[in-house]
Design a protein around this motif. Structure first.
Motif, PDB file in Angstrom:
ATOM      1  N   ALA A 103       0.715  -1.060   0.098  1.00  0.00           N
ATOM      2  CA  ALA A 103       0.150   0.098   0.102  1.00  0.00           C
ATOM      3  C   ALA A 103       0.797   1.205   0.156  1.00  0.00           C
ATOM      4  CB  ALA A 103      -0.992  -0.058   1.253  1.00  0.00           C
ATOM      5  N   SER A 104       0.518   2.559  -0.888  1.00  0.00           N
ATOM      6  CA  SER A 104       1.281   3.393  -0.914  1.00  0.00           C
ATOM      7  C   SER A 104       1.177   4.636   0.034  1.00  0.00           C
ATOM      8  CB  SER A 104       0.853   4.008  -2.266  1.00  0.00           C
ATOM      9  OG  SER A 104       1.716   5.089  -2.564  1.00  0.00           O
ATOM     10  N   THR A 105       2.423   5.067   0.525  1.00  0.00           N
ATOM     11  CA  THR A 105       2.432   6.264   1.398  1.00  0.00           C
ATOM     12  C   THR A 105       1.733   7.521   0.428  1.00  0.00           C
ATOM     13  OG1 THR A 105       4.487   6.549   1.290  1.00  0.00           O
ATOM     14  CG2 THR A 105       3.667   5.217   3.082  1.00  0.00           C
ATOM     15  N   THR A 106       2.195   7.505  -0.822  1.00  0.00           N
ATOM     16  CA  THR A 106       1.808   8.546  -1.669  1.00  0.00           C
ATOM     17  C   THR A 106       0.228   8.795  -1.914  1.00  0.00           C
ATOM     18  OG1 THR A 106       3.997   8.304  -2.564  1.00  0.00           O
ATOM     19  CG2 THR A 106       2.465   9.753  -3.657  1.00  0.00           C
ATOM     20  N   TYR A 107      -0.536   7.671  -2.033  1.00  0.00           N
ATOM     21  CA  TYR A 107      -1.910   7.834  -2.309  1.00  0.00           C
ATOM     22  C   TYR A 107      -2.911   7.343  -1.346  1.00  0.00           C
ATOM     23  CZ  TYR A 107       0.739   8.473  -6.684  1.00  0.00           C
ATOM     24  OH  TYR A 107       1.658   9.030  -7.660  1.00  0.00           O
ATOM     25  N   ASN A 108      -2.500   7.403  -0.160  1.00  0.00           N
ATOM     26  CA  ASN A 108      -3.258   7.090   0.948  1.00  0.00           C
ATOM     27  C   ASN A 108      -3.045   8.066   1.967  1.00  0.00           C
ATOM     28  OD1 ASN A 108      -4.701   4.278   0.306  1.00  0.00           O
ATOM     29  ND2 ASN A 108      -2.617   3.845  -0.124  1.00  0.00           N
ATOM     30  N   ASP A 109      -4.013   8.044   3.179  1.00  0.00           N
ATOM     31  CA  ASP A 109      -3.892   8.904   4.385  1.00  0.00           C
ATOM     32  C   ASP A 109      -3.429   7.711   5.556  1.00  0.00           C
ATOM     33  OD1 ASP A 109      -4.274  11.383   3.605  1.00  0.00           O
ATOM     34  OD2 ASP A 109      -6.109  10.885   3.007  1.00  0.00           O
ATOM     35  N   PRO A 110      -2.820   8.349   6.621  1.00  0.00           N
ATOM     36  CA  PRO A 110      -2.309   7.209   7.663  1.00  0.00           C
ATOM     37  C   PRO A 110      -3.497   6.719   8.223  1.00  0.00           C
ATOM     38  CG  PRO A 110      -0.924   9.388   7.522  1.00  0.00           C
ATOM     39  CD  PRO A 110      -2.076   9.350   6.543  1.00  0.00           C
ATOM     40  N   TYR A 111      -4.468   7.544   8.886  1.00  0.00           N
ATOM     41  CA  TYR A 111      -5.379   6.809   9.722  1.00  0.00           C
ATOM     42  C   TYR A 111      -6.182   5.659   8.779  1.00  0.00           C
ATOM     43  CZ  TYR A 111      -9.032   6.051  12.992  1.00  0.00           C
ATOM     44  OH  TYR A 111      -9.787   5.292  13.978  1.00  0.00           O
ATOM     45  N   GLY A 112      -6.774   6.071   7.996  1.00  0.00           N
ATOM     46  CA  GLY A 112      -7.553   5.054   7.185  1.00  0.00           C
ATOM     47  C   GLY A 112      -6.678   3.664   6.687  1.00  0.00           C
ATOM     48  N   ALA A 153      12.850  12.254  -3.686  1.00  0.00           N
ATOM     49  CA  ALA A 153      13.165  12.966  -1.966  1.00  0.00           C
ATOM     50  C   ALA A 153      11.779  13.345  -1.355  1.00  0.00           C
ATOM     51  CB  ALA A 153      13.811  14.044  -2.196  1.00  0.00           C
ATOM     52  N   GLN A 154      10.804  13.893  -1.999  1.00  0.00           N
ATOM     53  CA  GLN A 154       9.524  14.398  -1.444  1.00  0.00           C
ATOM     54  C   GLN A 154       8.613  13.234  -1.082  1.00  0.00           C
ATOM     55  OE1 GLN A 154       5.762  16.265  -3.291  1.00  0.00           O
ATOM     56  NE2 GLN A 154       7.381  17.885  -3.192  1.00  0.00           N
ATOM     57  N   ARG A 155       8.626  12.101  -1.843  1.00  0.00           N
ATOM     58  CA  ARG A 155       7.986  10.987  -1.536  1.00  0.00           C
ATOM     59  C   ARG A 155       8.608  10.223  -0.412  1.00  0.00           C
ATOM     60  NH1 ARG A 155       8.971   9.425  -7.118  1.00  0.00           N
ATOM     61  NH2 ARG A 155       9.919   7.399  -6.414  1.00  0.00           N
ATOM     62  N   ARG A 197       0.534  16.175  14.021  1.00  0.00           N
ATOM     63  CA  ARG A 197       0.227  17.482  12.958  1.00  0.00           C
ATOM     64  C   ARG A 197       1.727  17.867  12.459  1.00  0.00           C
ATOM     65  NH1 ARG A 197      -4.569  19.382  14.684  1.00  0.00           N
ATOM     66  NH2 ARG A 197      -5.204  19.085  16.900  1.00  0.00           N
ATOM     67  N   GLY A 198       1.711  17.320  11.304  1.00  0.00           N
ATOM     68  CA  GLY A 198       3.033  17.299  10.361  1.00  0.00           C
ATOM     69  C   GLY A 198       3.002  18.075   9.217  1.00  0.00           C
ATOM     70  N   THR A 199       3.669  17.989   8.466  1.00  0.00           N
ATOM     71  CA  THR A 199       4.045  18.779   7.216  1.00  0.00           C
ATOM     72  C   THR A 199       3.010  18.245   6.270  1.00  0.00           C
ATOM     73  OG1 THR A 199       6.398  19.045   7.385  1.00  0.00           O
ATOM     74  CG2 THR A 199       5.529  19.245   5.260  1.00  0.00           C
ATOM     75  N   HIS A 200       2.841  16.837   6.079  1.00  0.00           N
ATOM     76  CA  HIS A 200       1.734  16.219   5.206  1.00  0.00           C
ATOM     77  C   HIS A 200       0.451  15.988   5.699  1.00  0.00           C
ATOM     78  CE1 HIS A 200       5.317  16.291   2.272  1.00  0.00           C
ATOM     79  NE2 HIS A 200       5.897  15.865   3.238  1.00  0.00           N
ATOM     80  N   PHE A 201       0.562  15.518   6.948  1.00  0.00           N
ATOM     81  CA  PHE A 201      -0.661  14.811   7.543  1.00  0.00           C
ATOM     82  C   PHE A 201      -1.067  15.425   8.990  1.00  0.00           C
ATOM     83  CE2 PHE A 201       1.657  11.538   5.355  1.00  0.00           C
ATOM     84  CZ  PHE A 201       0.833  11.217   4.351  1.00  0.00           C
ATOM     85  N   THR A 202      -2.428  15.510   9.072  1.00  0.00           N
ATOM     86  CA  THR A 202      -2.984  15.791  10.417  1.00  0.00           C
ATOM     87  C   THR A 202      -3.903  14.601  10.750  1.00  0.00           C
ATOM     88  OG1 THR A 202      -2.952  18.060  10.273  1.00  0.00           O
ATOM     89  CG2 THR A 202      -4.544  17.137  11.860  1.00  0.00           C
ATOM     90  N   ALA A 203      -3.545  13.822  11.891  1.00  0.00           N
ATOM     91  CA  ALA A 203      -4.401  12.725  12.501  1.00  0.00           C
ATOM     92  C   ALA A 203      -4.449  13.075  14.035  1.00  0.00           C
ATOM     93  CB  ALA A 203      -3.611  11.483  12.215  1.00  0.00           C
TER      94      ALA A 203
END
Length: 441
Positions: A103-112, A153-155, A197-203
Motif C-alpha cells: 500500500a502506498s504512502t503517496t496515495y493514501n492517508d495514515p489513519y485510514g 526525495a519528496q515521496r 500534526r505534520g507537514t503532510h498529515f494531520t491525524a
C-alpha cells in the motif's frame, strides 16, 4: 554444503496472478484469468501454508502496467484484485501464514490505511503485514494527482511522516483497552489519543479496534536507495530486495544492518529477504526445458517495454535492439532497480534484446535454474554468507512454479536443517522471530 546451525531461513511466497515471468499467462499450464480468480489465490495461499512458509506477499500498483494498449494486451499484468481486499479473503481461508500486501504512502492517508491493516490483523489473528511503498509509476500518479509523479526525495519525506503517523494510530490502543467485561467497555488508562500534526498529515483520535495480537502489523519495506534504506532501518521488520550477485547481496545486507543501531534497533530485528525466481527440475535438462519454454513466450516488444518501464524511460525501441543500453539519466522512479539493470547489462555485456529477455523472467530479481540440490546449494550459500535472512520465492508460473519449489526444494532445505518443520506460533511476528514493538518505539 550443509552445516549445523540453529538459524533457519525465512521464506515468503510472492504471488502474482499467473506467474512472475512476463509470458507466464500464455503458457499451456497457466490458469485462465488468474488475476481475478479468488479460488486460484486461496489455493496458492493454502499450498504455501501447508509447506509452513512464513508469509504470502501481494504487490500493487493502482494503475494499468503499460500505457501502450497493444503491449498491455500481450502482458496480462494489468488486471487483479485490490490487494487489501484480497488479504481479507485469504485471512478467513488460512490460519498460520502471514499475509502481506503493498500500500502506498503517496496515495493514501495514515489513519485510514492503519485502520484497514488493523482490521486485517484482527481478521487473521495477528498475521497481517504492510509493504510500505512510495509509488514510482507515472501511470499511477496520473490516477491521483494532476501534477504527475512527485520527486523521489519528496515521496520519501512523506513516507517517513506517514509511517510515524500510522504507528501512532496502532499505538493509540494498549492490549486490554477494550475490556467488555459486562460493566466496563473501555479502560481509559489504556487509550492514547493520536495528536499528529505534520507537514503532510494531520491525524487525531483513536483506533477503533483492539490492539493486535502481534502488537502491530508487521512493517515491510523494499527501498534500496539511501533514503529507502534509512526508512527501512527505522521502521521495517522485513525488507524485500533484489540482488543479482552474492557480493551485491552481502553489501546491501551489511549496509542495512549497520544502520539499525542509529535508530536504537538490533540487527536481528529486521529480516532481509531477497527475491528469487527458481525454476526447478528433477534434472538440469528438465529445469532448462521449463525455462526455455517460458522464454519462447516473450514477444520482443513486450520484453523491451517492460525493461523501459523499470528504467523509467518512455521508449527503448528507438535504439538498436542488438546494441548496448544507452546512457540513462537518473530516474525519479525506482532508482535502485534502474541501477541494477544498468549494472547487469554492463557486467554481462548484454544487448537491449538480451537484457530485456533476461529481465522479463523476474524483473531484475535473482533467477535460479536447476535441480533441488543445486538450488538449495545456492540459497544456502547466500544465507550463510550474510547476504540474506531468507528469500521471497517468485514462482515463474503459478501454481506449478510454487508447487515445484515446495515439493522438490523444501524437503532438501529441511534435510539440511535450514527450514522449519512446523510453525513456531500463530502470529506473523512469532514465526519471523521479531520482537513485539513497545508502544511508541
Amino acid at each position: 554444503m550443509s552445516r549445523a546451525n540453529s538459524r533457519q531461513m525465512k521464506l515468503g511466497a510472492f504471488l502474482m496472478a499467473g506467474g512472475h515471468h512476463i509470458g507466464a499467462w500464455r503458457h499451456p499450464d497457466a490458469v485462465a484469468e488468474a488475476g481475478v480468480d479468488i479460488d486460484h489465490f486461496i489455493g496458492l495461499a493454502q499450498m504455501a501454508e501447508a509447506a509452513k512458509l512464513d508469509m504470502i506477499f501481494v504487490e500493487d500498483a493502482a494503475a494499468i502496467r503499460e500505457r501502450n494498449v497493444n503491449i498491455a494486451s500481450q502482458a496480462a499484468r494489468s488486471t487483479g484484485f485490490e490487494p487489501l481486499s484480497l488479504l481479507a479473503a485469504l485471512a478467513v481461508n488460512t490460519s498460520h501464514i502471514g499475509l502481506v500486501a503493498t500500500a502506498s504512502t503517496t496515495y493514501n492517508d495514515p489513519y485510514g490505511l492503519a485502520r484497514t491493516f488493523a482490521s486485517i490483523d484482527q481478521l487473521s489473528g495477528g498475521r497481517a503485514g504492510w509493504n510500505l511503498v512510495t509509488s514510482a509509476s507515472e501511470l499511477e500518479a496520473e490516477n491521483f494527482v494532476s501534477s504527475g509523479l512527485r520527486p523521489h526525495a519528496q515521496r520519501y519525506e512523506r513516507a517517513e511522516e506517514f509511517a510515524a503517523a500510522a504507528t501512532a494510530v496502532w499505538d493509540s490502543v494498549d492490549a486490554g483497552a477494550y475490556v467488555v467485561d459486562g460493566n466496563v467497555y473501555v479502560d481509559p488508562g489504556k487509550l492514547h489519543p493520536v495528536d499528529h500534526r505534520g507537514t503532510h498529515f494531520t491525524a487525531a483520535g483513536l483506533l477503533d479496534s483492539p490492539r493486535s495480537q502481534q502488537g502491530r502489523p508487521v512493517m515491510v519495506q523494499a527501498g534500496a536507495s539511501d533514503a529507502g534504506k534509512n526508512l527501512a532501518a527505522r521502521t521495517a521488520d522485513v525488507v524485500f530486495t533484489a540482488a543479482q550477485t552474492l557480493e551485491e547481496g552481502q553489501e546491501y545486507y551489511a549496509d542495512l544492518k549497520a544502520r539499525m543501531p542509529s535508530f536504537d534497533r538490533e540487527p536481528d530485528d529486521l529480516k532481509i529477504l531477497p527475491g528469487v525466481s527458481p525454476i526447478v527440475g528433477r534434472t538440469e535438462s528438465e529445469a532448462r526445458a521449463k525455462y526455455d519454454a517460458l522464454q519462447e513466450l516473450i514477444p520482443d516488444e513486450v520484453g523491451v517495454a517492460l525493461l523501459a518501464s523499470y528504467l523509467s524511460v518512455k521508449d527503448l525501441s528507438q535504439y538498436p535492439l542488438e546494441g548496448p543500453l544507452p546512457e540513462m539519466p537518473q530516474t525519479d522512479g525506482i532508482q535502485s532497480r534502474q541501477q541494477l539493470i544498468i549494472d547487469m547489462g554492463r557486467r554481462e555485456n548484454l544487448s537491449i534484446r538480451q537484457l530485456a529477455r533476461h529481465f522479463a523472467g523476474a524483473r531484475g530479481h535473482w533467477q535460479l535454474i536447476g535441480t533441488p540440490a543445486q538450488i538449495a546449494d545456492e540459497l544456502e550459500e547466500r544465507f550463510y554468507a550474510k547476504a540474506a535472512d531468507g528469500f521471497n520465492i517468485m514462482g515463474a508460473l503459478f501454481p506449478a512454479g510454487l508447487e515445484d519449489f515446495i515439493i522438490l526444494v523444501i524437503p532438501e532445505l529441511r534435510r539440511r536443517g535450514l527450514f522449519r518443520e512446523e510453525y513456531e506460533g500463530r502470529t506473523l511476528r512469532e514465526n519471523l522471530g521479531t520482537r513485539i514493538p513497545a508502544r511508541g518505539a
